[in-house]
Design an enzyme around this catalytic site. Structure first.
Site, PDB file in Angstrom:
ATOM      1  N   ARG A 143      -8.197 -11.428  27.458  1.00 18.83           N
ATOM      2  CA  ARG A 143      -8.661 -12.590  26.695  1.00 18.83           C
ATOM      3  C   ARG A 143      -9.524 -13.476  27.573  1.00 18.83           C
ATOM      4  O   ARG A 143      -9.025 -14.070  28.528  1.00 18.83           O
ATOM      5  CB  ARG A 143      -7.466 -13.387  26.168  1.00 18.83           C
ATOM      6  N   ASP A 160      -3.892  -7.387  34.099  1.00 17.12           N
ATOM      7  CA  ASP A 160      -3.612  -6.030  33.654  1.00 17.12           C
ATOM      8  C   ASP A 160      -4.818  -5.622  32.792  1.00 17.12           C
ATOM      9  O   ASP A 160      -5.746  -6.406  32.631  1.00 17.12           O
ATOM     10  CB  ASP A 160      -2.318  -6.058  32.815  1.00 17.12           C
ATOM     11  N   HIS A 208       3.744  -4.923  33.740  1.00 17.00           N
ATOM     12  CA  HIS A 208       2.876  -5.865  34.439  1.00 17.00           C
ATOM     13  C   HIS A 208       3.687  -6.989  35.099  1.00 17.00           C
ATOM     14  O   HIS A 208       3.488  -7.312  36.268  1.00 17.00           O
ATOM     15  CB  HIS A 208       1.856  -6.440  33.442  1.00 17.00           C
ATOM     16  N   ASP A 214      -2.038 -16.519  29.628  1.00 14.20           N
ATOM     17  CA  ASP A 214      -3.436 -16.940  29.514  1.00 14.20           C
ATOM     18  C   ASP A 214      -3.773 -17.704  28.237  1.00 14.20           C
ATOM     19  O   ASP A 214      -4.920 -18.081  28.032  1.00 14.20           O
ATOM     20  CB  ASP A 214      -4.347 -15.722  29.634  1.00 14.20           C
ATOM     21  N   ASP A 215      -2.802 -17.908  27.359  1.00 12.29           N
ATOM     22  CA  ASP A 215      -3.120 -18.589  26.095  1.00 12.29           C
ATOM     23  C   ASP A 215      -2.396 -19.921  25.954  1.00 12.29           C
ATOM     24  O   ASP A 215      -2.103 -20.354  24.855  1.00 12.29           O
ATOM     25  CB  ASP A 215      -2.768 -17.680  24.911  1.00 12.29           C
ATOM     26  N   ASP A 219      11.917 -10.766  28.045  1.00 10.61           N
ATOM     27  CA  ASP A 219      12.487 -12.108  27.810  1.00 10.61           C
ATOM     28  C   ASP A 219      13.862 -12.021  27.146  1.00 10.61           C
ATOM     29  O   ASP A 219      14.789 -12.732  27.536  1.00 10.61           O
ATOM     30  CB  ASP A 219      11.517 -13.023  27.046  1.00 10.61           C
ATOM     31  N   SER A 222       2.660 -10.211  20.192  1.00 19.56           N
ATOM     32  CA  SER A 222       3.543 -10.692  19.124  1.00 19.56           C
ATOM     33  C   SER A 222       2.652 -11.095  17.950  1.00 19.56           C
ATOM     34  O   SER A 222       1.555 -11.600  18.147  1.00 19.56           O
ATOM     35  CB  SER A 222       4.372 -11.875  19.610  1.00 19.56           C
TER      36      SER A 222
END
Ligand SMILES: *[C@@H]1O[C@H](CO)[C@@H](O)[C@H](O)[C@H]1NC(C)=O
Ligand SMILES: *[C@@H]1O[C@H](CO)[C@@H](O)[C@H](O)[C@H]1NC(C)=O
Length: 443
Positions: A114, A141, A187, A209-210, A287, A318
């Site tokens: 992204r 990655d 990763h 990254d978001d 998680d 997701s």
């Protein structure tokens, strides 16, 4: 001999001070080339100021050590060599104090494909107090070239590491459609090992990254670092409130809680905990794995009332539905709280639990129906009781809370209690006071 030692100490102090002055002079010309870039000058000054503060701090520590040694010289009549020989840690003890006072906390940012990572990186660099205490490592990655170029355009402001194993993960049957989750876990495992072992950091803040960040993102983690290091009943500090939607949170930006539910989404992890995880790291869904009793071991995380991160991306592994229905309503804190100036010892388990139980079970109970109708005679906080999994889910749905469990723990739950705001009033959705433990069959 004694007098000699004092002269030596005096000389050392003088040399230290001169070194600081020289440092200042030598670095002065640097600022000249930035003369038209006020922002950069400001940043340089901030960095310098911070370095000086640190220098002062360590000078103070050194001075204290020297004073101690001096006292011992006076008391025992021995010279400095003997004293250090008898007590080799005399100088190093203060160093550990120093490390705790001035920790280096690595920010590990996970990237894939992204290019909007720029939005996150810009915020990191905008809010980062200085690069010395908060080095940034970006782990990429996916081998996506345009994303790599964006990351590399930040030059030496960050360190880029790249996940070398781009091999396919062979999966059969149902697992196939979860391949993305397998790659993410691979990763994470690789990058955390790199960060703790190869780069040798002791503490890491993990982000993706978001994420948008709150202005006090760094201040929050910095302030909670000593708690994470000293309270063995904590295993993470998180920036995220799973029920942090507008209307469900108060505007108390400084309010923090303990949570038995691992929130993720901007969280701090120490090497000690990583050493527990590294040899059994899961192949997917890391998680939820962290939330399992075998990993959690009854430990908790700290989470804020107002989230310090918010996800802005909906294209990901997701599904986008979860973003549209839930994530995008999470309220990002926009106020800066000086957390490092606040006494946070109330969050230590021994202080917190007593208070929590008193506050929750000291609040008058009402029924869910009363709450929904706003038919409540008293002012102040109230409690509603749930006695079963379905009872919890029903209440959560009606009140706009997340209604799922992981390993039997409801989101944000602490000792089974979930707290939130409704029409300006604090509410505790709580099991009966006789509650002992989570039922891992609740899902
Ligand atoms: C991390 O490194 C350790 C030590 O080399 C190794 O035993 C472990 O399997 C690695 N873990 C992951 C998740 O790669
Ligand atoms: C911080 O608060 C605790 C009570 O939670 C108190 O015992 C302690 O003395 C306080 N520490 C400081 C430095 O004020």
């Amino acid at each position: 001999m004694r007098r000699k030692t004092f002269y030596l100490i005096g000389c050392l102090s003088f040399i230290c001070w001169t070194a600081v002055l020289c440092y200042l002079f030598v670095h002065k010309p640097n600022t000249i080339k930035y003369v038209y870039k006020y922002e950069e000058v400001n940043k340089e000054v901030d960095i310098l100021e911070n370095e000086l503060k640190q220098q002062l701090k360590s000078n103070e520590a050194l001075l204290m050590t020297l004073k101690n040694i001096k006292e011992q010289i006076i008391k025992t009549g021995k010279d400095i060599k003997h004293i250090l020989a008898e007590n080799p840690s005399a100088l190093s003890m203060d160093r550990t104090v120093d490390i705790n006072k001035d920790p280096v906390i690595c920010v590990l940012l996970f990237a894939c494909n992204r290019i909007t990572i720029k939005r996150n990186l810009d915020q990191l660099l905008k809010y980062r107090p200085n690069p010395r205490n908060f080095p940034i490592v970006v782990s990429q990655d996916c081998g996506h070239e345009p994303t790599r170029k964006v990351i590399q355009s930040y030059g030496e402001q960050l360190t880029l590491i790249r996940q070398p194993d781009q091999s396919d993960i062979p999966l059969t049957g149902k697992a196939k459609k979860f391949k993305g989750y397998y790659k993410i876990a691979r990763h994470y495992g690789w990058a955390l090992n790199q960060t703790f072992h190869t780069l040798n950091y002791d503490t890491v803040i993990i982000i993706e990254d978001d994420l948008d960040l709150s202005p006090d993102f760094f201040e929050y983690f910095r302030a909670l670092y000593p708690l994470l290091k000293t309270d063995p009943t904590l295993y993470c500090i998180s920036a995220w409130n799973d029920n942090g939607k507008d209307g469900l949170v108060s505007n108390e930006a400084d309010k923090l809680f303990r949570s038995d539910f691992f929130p993720g989404l901007g969280w701090m992890l120490t090497k000690d905990i990583w050493l527990e995880f590294e040899n059994k790291w899961p192949k997917a869904f890391w998680d939820d794995w962290i939330r399992e009793p075998a990993q959690r071991k009854d430990r908790a995380c700290i989470r804020p009332e107002m989230s310090r991160t918010r996800t802005f991306g909906k294209i990901g592994v997701s599904n986008g539905l979860f973003y549209e229905k839930h994530l995008k309503f999470i309220k990002l804190n926009e106020e800066s709280v000086p957390f490092t100036q606040i006494n946070l010892t109330y969050l230590l388990k021994e202080n917190y639990d007593v208070d929590w139980v008193k506050t929750v079970y000291g609040s008058p109970t009402v029924t869910l129906q009363q709450l929904l109708r706003s038919d409540i005679p008293s002012d102040g906080p109230i409690r509603i009781t749930y006695g079963s999994k379905d009872g919890y889910k029903k209440a959560a749905k009606a009140l706009g809370l997340m209604d799922d469990f992981k390993s039997g723990v409801p989101r944000t739950g602490y000792r089974g209690v979930v707290t939130f705001m409704r029409k300006g009033r604090r509410v505790y959705l709580a099991p009966p006071p006789t509650w002992k433990q989570y039922d891992i069959t609740w899902r």
